[in-house]
Design an enzyme around this catalytic site. Structure first.
Site, PDB file in Angstrom:
ATOM      1  N   ASP A  25       5.486 -19.848 -11.482  1.00  0.00           N
ATOM      2  CA  ASP A  25       4.573 -20.389 -10.890  1.00  0.00           C
ATOM      3  C   ASP A  25       3.448 -20.403 -11.738  1.00  0.00           C
ATOM      4  OD1 ASP A  25       3.483 -21.441  -8.105  1.00  0.00           O
ATOM      5  OD2 ASP A  25       3.254 -19.107  -8.392  1.00  0.00           O
TER       6      ASP A  25
ATOM      7  N   CYS B  14      -2.994  11.272  -9.542  1.00  0.00           N
ATOM      8  CA  CYS B  14      -3.220  13.077 -10.207  1.00  0.00           C
ATOM      9  C   CYS B  14      -3.854  14.287  -9.758  1.00  0.00           C
ATOM     10  CB  CYS B  14      -4.208  12.600 -11.740  1.00  0.00           C
ATOM     11  SG  CYS B  14      -5.823  12.929 -10.757  1.00  0.00           S
TER      12      CYS B  14
END
Lengths: 54, 780
Positions: free
Chosen positions: B505, B99
């Site tokens: 996975d 930011c």
């Protein structure tokens, strides 16, 4: 219609001025960090609070 | 750039009472103001510099700025460049810079250092450039200061450079600027001609010349990106949308020029330049969205990219990038470090090979065993002899496997290209027939016939069609980015929308992929003391213990006995053998013992992600039945599959078997979505119809995946599929809209009824409709 001979060059000149400004901004990389530039205008102190040894 | 947006803060910038005053993470019970000692230190540092204003403006995600417990181990002095006048310059990639307030904080904090000349951070590229006068070694102080504030820094690497190197993007912006300038000024002249009913032919001629003088250079310069791509398409023998655009623009310009020369009633320079401006605007936005995703991936990779410590013959060590190590060199692998190269150890080593084989429990490799690159050292630091340079090693072999699989995927044709494959020949045939019809059948002069033929090209010129898909892409990719999903491939959304099977996975995907303390009723005070000691070590288990009790203060006087444990006065924390018990079976247990007191065991396990069952159920609900494919043993896989609610599973699958399973699914006509994080998943990821990798995946998996989930957890995945499907539906709608518009516009053009005014109005209106429709793609 004679006014056109004055007005058309003026409008073109102003347009080219704008284009020139755009090219300058692009070349000085002012479009590289649009997000940063948007928040930078809100910073109160542009310069760090110290004497920079230049 | 509001279309693209930035990651939305999860907490409002006004910090509530129950959030850490520095990083904004929610506070646990009993914590006051700060979630950990690191944040407390950072807050004191910021306040000491007089930069408290940062906390009023901060918009970072909760927890993103929590300083790491361990100091960065990398020496950055070699990355400093010295300018001719003796100033030092360091370029860094800064993670956590999300930011404007962060930019301000970083720049002000560094500028307050007496010897720093300048500090400039780029929010888009997450890049920080610092210059100072003095020694190159000050680089480490700079990085240490950043780390204390909660920002992780990595040297600006070639990978970041590739992602942000934006010569092409700058060319597009330039072209857009020129086209926008040109179309506005030509329009100024054209409108005068359209409304000037009483205009004399001489003045009209002059105005047409003026339009030509502005329009010609603009068409030449701003059209370059399209012409270049069209030329490639011609040479490849495949008509593309860019070819249609180029032909339309060039034909329109050429005809307008000839009309100008013979003083015809109309020219179409405005249409040609406006078309270019609209298309270029779409392209610039599209690029900006994808560049942001690529940038974030490069950032993740740069933070992982390592430097290895080479042992010199005289016993000294030097930090060298992994690619500079040759076979036969000796390197030191620190505790908790990931192996960058294949090698052979001099002594026994305890390695966590989850990323390379999928085994969830670390195992001991005897001296002389070959150690796979990608494994993490769970034991003491050890020296190993490198057996293959980076470019010949097992990681490179995997990368080659990946490349082959990627090439196979290159055959996927995006929906926009499928549409243009039919559209372009049809349009050109209609234009040719228009010319022949007017000239041959109606005996019109050839100029009139040509004007009408080119009008067909201009009005069908796929402005709306060319914007139809990219506009949706920009909005959808931006919406996903805000949800923490990075889309790295241009066709990923289309492929994701059509996926109908999910292959998951185990380690690191369904599980968290790192050890987590199993609570077994340990006394809170003991846990706190042990965690305080553990904080001093970089060992993965010690770090897991420290994470389990984040507010424990760092114990004083801790000494590490490499490979065994930690000593602080009478207290010991380490392997069971170190504390006087028998050796542990799996290396996933730590024992704490204070003097002669009773030993307390802390067991660790790789825990299933909390949202895994919900994500599996959501995938199932979306028509993607899940299956589990793991390199781990049968027991662990079956138990996890049951808990996650997955009926089908396979264990002990090596990388080749995983890829083969994906190929088999594809051969059955399914479109598998593969989700994996390990080096052993990379080939399967690349082979799958579409692939995703979770937060914290290995660099190879992230390169291979089409989507990278930035936030912890799998919840974003079903949401991404919903967004992709919605985007796909809207893209189809858009193509339908632009085809419908052509059904009305083309007969008018064939009939010779299209004046430049009508062409301009129709073109702008159809583009606006398509873009407005695309804006809906971001909502869920």
């Amino acid at each position: 219609m004679d006014s056109l001979f004055l007005l058309v060059p003026i409008s073109l000149f102003l347009g080219l001025l704008g284009l020139g400004g755009f090219l300058w901004a692009l070349r000085t990389r002012q479009y590289d960090d649009l997000d940063g530039a948007a928040s930078r205008i809100l910073f109160d102190d542009d310069h760090p609070r110290k004497e920079t040894p230049k | 750039m509001s279309l693209i947006g930035r990651a939305e803060p999860l907490v409002p910038s006004a910090v509530s009472a129950a959030a850490c005053a520095h990083c904004g993470a929610p506070l646990a019970a009993g914590q006051h103001r700060f979630c950990c000692t690191g944040c407390e230190g950072a807050h004191a540092l910021v306040a000491g510099l007089g930069l408290d204003a940062f906390y009023r403006r901060r918009e970072t995600e909760a927890g993103a700025l929590r300083p790491e417990e361990t100091a960065p181990g990398l020496d950055l002095a070699p990355f400093v460049t010295t300018d001719r006048d003796g100033t030092q310059r360091l370029e860094l990639l800064l993670s956590g810079l999300t930011c404007g307030a962060c930019v301000w904080l970083v720049e002000q904090a560094l500028a307050a250092e007496p010897d720093v000349l300048s500090a400039r951070a780029s929010l888009t590229a997450r890049q920080l450039t610092v210059t100072w006068r003095g020694e190159a070694a000050r680089a480490n102080d700079v990085v240490a200061l950043l780390a204390r504030l909660g920002f992780r820094a990595a040297p600006w690497s070639p990978a970041c450079l590739r992602a942000t190197e934006d010569a092409e993007g700058r060319e597009l912006t330039l072209a857009l600027g020129v086209a926008a300038f040109g179309s506005m000024n030509v329009m100024l002249v054209s409108v005068a001609v359209w409304v000037g009913w009483d205009m004399g032919p001489a003045l009209r001629h002059a105005l047409h010349w003026l339009a030509a003088m502005i329009g010609l250079p603009v068409v030449l310069i701003a059209g370059m990106p399209f012409y270049r791509s069209a030329w490639t398409a011609i040479r490849a023998g495949r008509p593309s949308m860019d070819l249609a655009v180029s032909l339309g623009v060039l034909a329109t310009t050429a005809m307008s020029l000839s009309e100008t020369l013979r003083n015809g009633p109309y020219t179409w320079f405005d249409g040609a330049t406006m078309l270019l401006a609209l298309l270029l605007a779409g392209r610039v936005f599209d690029r900006a969205a994808r560049r942001r995703a690529r940038q974030s991936v490069a950032e993740l990779l740069a933070l992982q990219e390592g430097v290895v410590s080479r042992l010199l013959p005289d016993g000294r060590m030097e930090a060298v990038p992994a690619e500079n190590i040759a076979a036969g060199d000796r390197v030191l692998v620190a505790a908790g470090e990931r192996l960058r190269l294949d090698g052979v150890a001099d002594a026994d080593a305890l390695l966590d090979a989850a990323a390379t084989t999928g085994e969830s429990v670390p195992r001991t490799f005897a001296a002389g065993d070959s150690l796979p690159a990608g494994a993490v050292n769970m034991g003491a630091a050890f020296a190993m002899m490198v057996t293959a340079a980076a470019k010949d090693g097992s990681l490179a072999a995997m990368a080659r496997l990946l490349e082959r699989a990627e090439q196979a995927k290159g055959r996927f044709v995006a929906i926009a290209d499928r549409a243009s494959r039919y559209y372009v020949p049809v349009v050109h045939a209609v234009a040719a027939l228009t010319f022949l019809g007017w000239w041959g059948l109606l005996d019109a002069p050839w100029q009139v016939a040509l004007v009408n033929a080119v009008c067909v090209l201009l009005i069908t010129c796929p402005c709306a069609l060319a914007l139809a898909v990219p506009a949706v892409q920009v909005v959808a990719v931006g919406a996903l980015f805000r949800r923490g999903v990075l889309v790295t491939s241009a066709t990923a959304l289309e492929r994701l929308a059509s996926a109908d099977h999910a292959v998951l996975d185990k380690t690191g995907t369904l599980t968290e992929g790192r050890p987590v303390l199993v609570p077994e009723g340990q006394d809170a005070g003991t846990l706190r003391r042990a965690a305080g000691m553990a904080r001093a070590s970089r060992h993965p288990l010690a770090q897991a213990l420290a994470r389990a009790c984040p507010d424990a203060a760092l114990a004083e006087g801790v000494r590490e006995v490499p490979g065994q444990g930690l000593l602080a006065g009478e207290a010991r924390l380490g392997s069971p053998a170190f504390c006087g018990l028998g050796p542990s079976a799996d290396g996933m247990t730590m024992v704490f013992r204070d003097g002669d007191g009773a030993p307390v065991a802390f067991r660790f396990a790789d825990r299933m992600r909390d949202d895994a069952p919900a994500a599996v159920a959501a995938l199932n609900g979306l028509g993607l039945p899940a299956e589990l494919l793991s390199g781990d043993g049968e027991g662990a896989v079956a138990s996890l599959a049951r808990r996650a609610g997955i009926p089908a599973w396979r264990s002990s699958a090596d990388p080749v078997a995983k890829q083969a399973r994906i190929e088999a699914l594809k051969a059955e006509g399914r479109h598998p979505l593969m989700v994996g994080d390990g080096i052993n998943d990379a080939a399967a990821l690349a082979a799958a119809h579409v692939s995703a990798s979770p937060a914290g995946a290995t660099d190879l998996a992230q390169t291979a995946a089409d989507l990278v989930l930035q936030r912890e957890g799998l919840a974003a995945l079903p949401a991404a599929i919903r967004v992709a499907r919605r985007a796909q539906a809207i893209a189809r709608q858009n193509i339908g809209l632009s085809l419908t518009y052509n059904v009305f516009a083309v007969p008018a053009a064939v009939g010779g009824l299209v004046t430049p005014l009508i062409a301009a109005l129709v073109m702008a209106a159809s583009s606006i409709v398509v873009v407005l429709n695309a804006l809906r793609a971001g909502k869920e």
